[in-house]
Design an enzyme around this catalytic site. Structure first.
Site, mmCIF file in Angstrom:
data_model
loop_
_atom_site.group_PDB
_atom_site.id
_atom_site.type_symbol
_atom_site.label_atom_id
_atom_site.label_comp_id
_atom_site.label_asym_id
_atom_site.label_seq_id
_atom_site.Cartn_x
_atom_site.Cartn_y
_atom_site.Cartn_z
ATOM 1 N N CYS A 114 25.712 13.709 5.607
ATOM 2 C CA CYS A 114 26.620 12.571 5.421
ATOM 3 C C CYS A 114 27.969 12.973 4.823
ATOM 4 O O CYS A 114 28.889 12.151 4.758
ATOM 5 C CB CYS A 114 25.969 11.512 4.538
ATOM 6 N N HIS A 239 31.357 7.043 1.655
ATOM 7 C CA HIS A 239 30.270 7.112 2.631
ATOM 8 C C HIS A 239 29.426 5.847 2.499
ATOM 9 O O HIS A 239 29.115 5.405 1.385
ATOM 10 C CB HIS A 239 29.410 8.352 2.368
ATOM 11 N N ASN A 269 23.859 3.217 7.947
ATOM 12 C CA ASN A 269 24.338 4.536 7.527
ATOM 13 C C ASN A 269 24.475 5.415 8.780
ATOM 14 O O ASN A 269 23.473 5.788 9.384
ATOM 15 C CB ASN A 269 23.321 5.131 6.545
HETATM 16 N N1 ACO Z 1 10.937 -3.528 4.040
HETATM 17 C C1 ACO Z 1 10.083 -4.030 3.122
HETATM 18 N N2 ACO Z 1 9.576 -3.302 2.141
HETATM 19 C C2 ACO Z 1 9.944 -2.013 2.053
HETATM 20 C C3 ACO Z 1 10.805 -1.426 2.984
HETATM 21 C C4 ACO Z 1 11.302 -2.240 4.005
HETATM 22 N N3 ACO Z 1 12.165 -1.789 4.950
HETATM 23 N N4 ACO Z 1 10.974 -0.133 2.649
HETATM 24 C C5 ACO Z 1 10.236 0.100 1.557
HETATM 25 N N5 ACO Z 1 9.610 -1.040 1.204
HETATM 26 C C6 ACO Z 1 8.687 -1.240 0.092
HETATM 27 C C7 ACO Z 1 7.982 0.022 -0.338
HETATM 28 O O1 ACO Z 1 6.860 0.251 0.485
HETATM 29 C C8 ACO Z 1 7.593 -0.319 -1.743
HETATM 30 O O2 ACO Z 1 6.453 -1.125 -1.714
HETATM 31 P P1 ACO Z 1 5.317 -0.975 -2.855
HETATM 32 O O3 ACO Z 1 6.016 -1.297 -4.144
HETATM 33 O O4 ACO Z 1 4.324 -1.974 -2.434
HETATM 34 O O5 ACO Z 1 4.872 0.454 -2.769
HETATM 35 C C9 ACO Z 1 8.771 -1.165 -2.238
HETATM 36 O O6 ACO Z 1 9.441 -1.635 -1.055
HETATM 37 C C10 ACO Z 1 9.725 -0.409 -3.101
HETATM 38 O O7 ACO Z 1 10.038 0.818 -2.445
HETATM 39 P P2 ACO Z 1 11.079 1.792 -3.023
HETATM 40 O O8 ACO Z 1 11.284 2.932 -2.067
HETATM 41 O O9 ACO Z 1 10.727 2.113 -4.437
HETATM 42 O O10 ACO Z 1 12.349 0.845 -2.966
HETATM 43 P P3 ACO Z 1 13.735 0.981 -3.705
HETATM 44 O O11 ACO Z 1 13.945 -0.209 -4.520
HETATM 45 O O12 ACO Z 1 13.926 2.339 -4.302
HETATM 46 O O13 ACO Z 1 14.730 0.870 -2.480
HETATM 47 C C11 ACO Z 1 16.057 2.283 -1.050
HETATM 48 C C12 ACO Z 1 14.660 1.790 -1.402
HETATM 49 C C13 ACO Z 1 16.891 1.105 -0.550
HETATM 50 C C14 ACO Z 1 15.933 3.316 0.071
HETATM 51 C C15 ACO Z 1 16.696 2.895 -2.324
HETATM 52 O O14 ACO Z 1 15.840 3.849 -2.908
HETATM 53 C C16 ACO Z 1 17.992 3.545 -2.029
HETATM 54 O O15 ACO Z 1 18.973 2.873 -1.815
HETATM 55 N N6 ACO Z 1 18.035 4.907 -2.030
HETATM 56 C C17 ACO Z 1 19.146 5.659 -1.570
HETATM 57 C C18 ACO Z 1 18.732 6.286 -0.277
HETATM 58 C C19 ACO Z 1 19.771 6.311 0.765
HETATM 59 O O16 ACO Z 1 20.769 5.624 0.750
HETATM 60 N N7 ACO Z 1 19.538 7.172 1.754
HETATM 61 C C20 ACO Z 1 20.422 7.322 2.861
HETATM 62 C C21 ACO Z 1 20.496 8.741 3.243
HETATM 63 S S1 ACO Z 1 21.301 9.691 2.007
HETATM 64 C C22 ACO Z 1 22.852 9.268 1.989
HETATM 65 O O17 ACO Z 1 23.421 8.853 2.944
HETATM 66 C C23 ACO Z 1 23.593 9.392 0.728
#
Ligand code: ACO
Length: 312
Positions: A114, A239, A269
């Site tokens: 990215c 980004h 993204n």
């Molecule tokens: N729909 C519904 N529920 C979901 C989904 C979905 N699409 N995805 C995950 N969940 C659930 C999980 O299974 C989990 O359930 P559980 O509690 O029953 O186990 C719950 O939601 C929480 O999951 P987490 O992964 O802990 O969710 P979090 O609040 O951390 O949010 C997210 C996830 C949005 C990916 C966050 O961690 C984030 O923004 N991270 C940054 C990652 C990113 O942006 N990556 C892109 C690539 S890197 C870059 O470009 C910089």
């Protein structure tokens, strides 16, 4: 004034097919509400089977060169940022160069995930400042829909496909790259990776934490190196990974959220392509005017990161 490097223009292209959060509700166990509140994403563009990402790069570059009235024979090098090349070789750059009618000039891919746009700016700057080339075409193109696991709700909702093209040229005036840095640290590789032939694996919370820290540090460093303060920045084009990262970086930089351009709601993204897509949309929305000082900041798999202060 010493010769510098100017960002002459940016254009982008996305595939016509749109996949909304409601479409995803039919594919995986998710909801529009979950995706919007966690990421800010409402829809993303994805390639159809048979459509090629190199064509997106060609479309963006063709529009750019036409709008800038640039004669293709003046392009000295083509560099392509992609983490999703069409083949292991030839490079996407060679394919795009051929389609654009740029055969013969040096053309190569590089991967910084990215952070590809920032890495590309830095590579182009080096080529131009060394006197080797005058005009470098940078294309950032991704087909992430081909490397996500469409059964994994925690990753497949995040990404989209797209391409951006930018032209960097030698300049004698002050509309130029004022400061830039790029960095990487492979110790975090297990937080975000795609094995050969595999799909995206991610530890979202770890990515979130390191991204916010590195993006903030990189932004502060380039502003300081440019001899500027946050008040001198007209707009930040970050980004587009998710709105929560962008808002947190704004908070850490003590910037009002309005100074951060966000268009992730329509594209998801798009990795290396996200900054050029956002930049051009900000320009079209009247948020970037000639003479403005823009801060770019990115973070991605590797981990890689980068930031630049550019007077446009
Ligand atoms: N729909 C519904 N529920 C979901 C989904 C979905 N699409 N995805 C995950 N969940 C659930 C999980 O299974 C989990 O359930 P559980 O509690 O029953 O186990 C719950 O939601 C929480 O999951 P987490 O992964 O802990 O969710 P979090 O609040 O951390 O949010 C997210 C996830 C949005 C990916 C966050 O961690 C984030 O923004 N991270 C940054 C990652 C990113 O942006 N990556 C892109 C690539 S890197 C870059 O470009 C910089």
């Amino acid at each position: 004034m010493n010769p510098g490097v100017t960002l002459r223009g940016v254009r982008f292209a996305v595939p016509p097919k749109v996949l909304t959060n409601f479409d995803l509700e039919k594919i995986v166990d998710t909801t529009d509400e979950w995706i919007r509140t966690r990421t800010g994403i409402e829809e993303r563009h994805v390639l159809n089977a048979g459509e090629s990402s190199s064509d997106l790069g060609v479309q963006a570059a063709d529009e750019l060169l036409r709008d800038l009235a640039v004669d293709k024979s003046t392009i000295d090098a083509l560099i392509v940022a992609t983490a999703t090349p069409e083949m292991l070789f030839p490079s996407t750059a060679c394919i795009v160069a051929h389609k654009l009618g740029l055969g013969g000039i040096p053309s190569f891919d590089f991967s910084a995930a990215c952070s590809g746009f920032l890495y590309g700016l830095n590579i182009a700057k080096g080529f131009i400042e060394s006197g080797q080339y005058k005009n470098v075409l940078l294309i950032c193109v991704e087909s992430l829909s081909k490397i996500v696991d469409w059964k994994d709700r925690s990753t497949c909702v995040l990404f989209g496909d797209g391409a951006g093209a930018a032209l960097l040229s030698a300049t004698g005036d002050d509309r130029r790259i004022r400061s830039i840095l790029i960095g990487a640290d492979g110790q975090y590789q297990e937080y975000l990776y795609v094995p050969l032939g595999g799909t995206i694996a991610m530890s979202g919370r770890d990515v979130f934490q390191v991204a916010c820290r590195k993006m903030t540090e990189a932004a502060q460093t380039v502003i300081e190196r440019a001899g500027l303060t946050m008040d001198d920045i007209s707009l930040v084009v970050p980004h587009q990974a998710n709105t929560r990262i962008i808002n947190q970086v704004a908070k850490l930089l003590r910037l009002p959220e309005e100074k951060m351009f966000v268009n992730i709601q329509r594209y998801g993204n798009t990795s290396a392509a996200s900054i050029p897509i956002a930049y051009r949309e900000a320009e079209l929305a009247g948020r970037i005017l000639p003479g403005d000082t823009i801060l770019f900041v990115a973070f991605g798999g590797g981990f890689t990161w980068g930031a630049a202060v550019v007077k446009v």
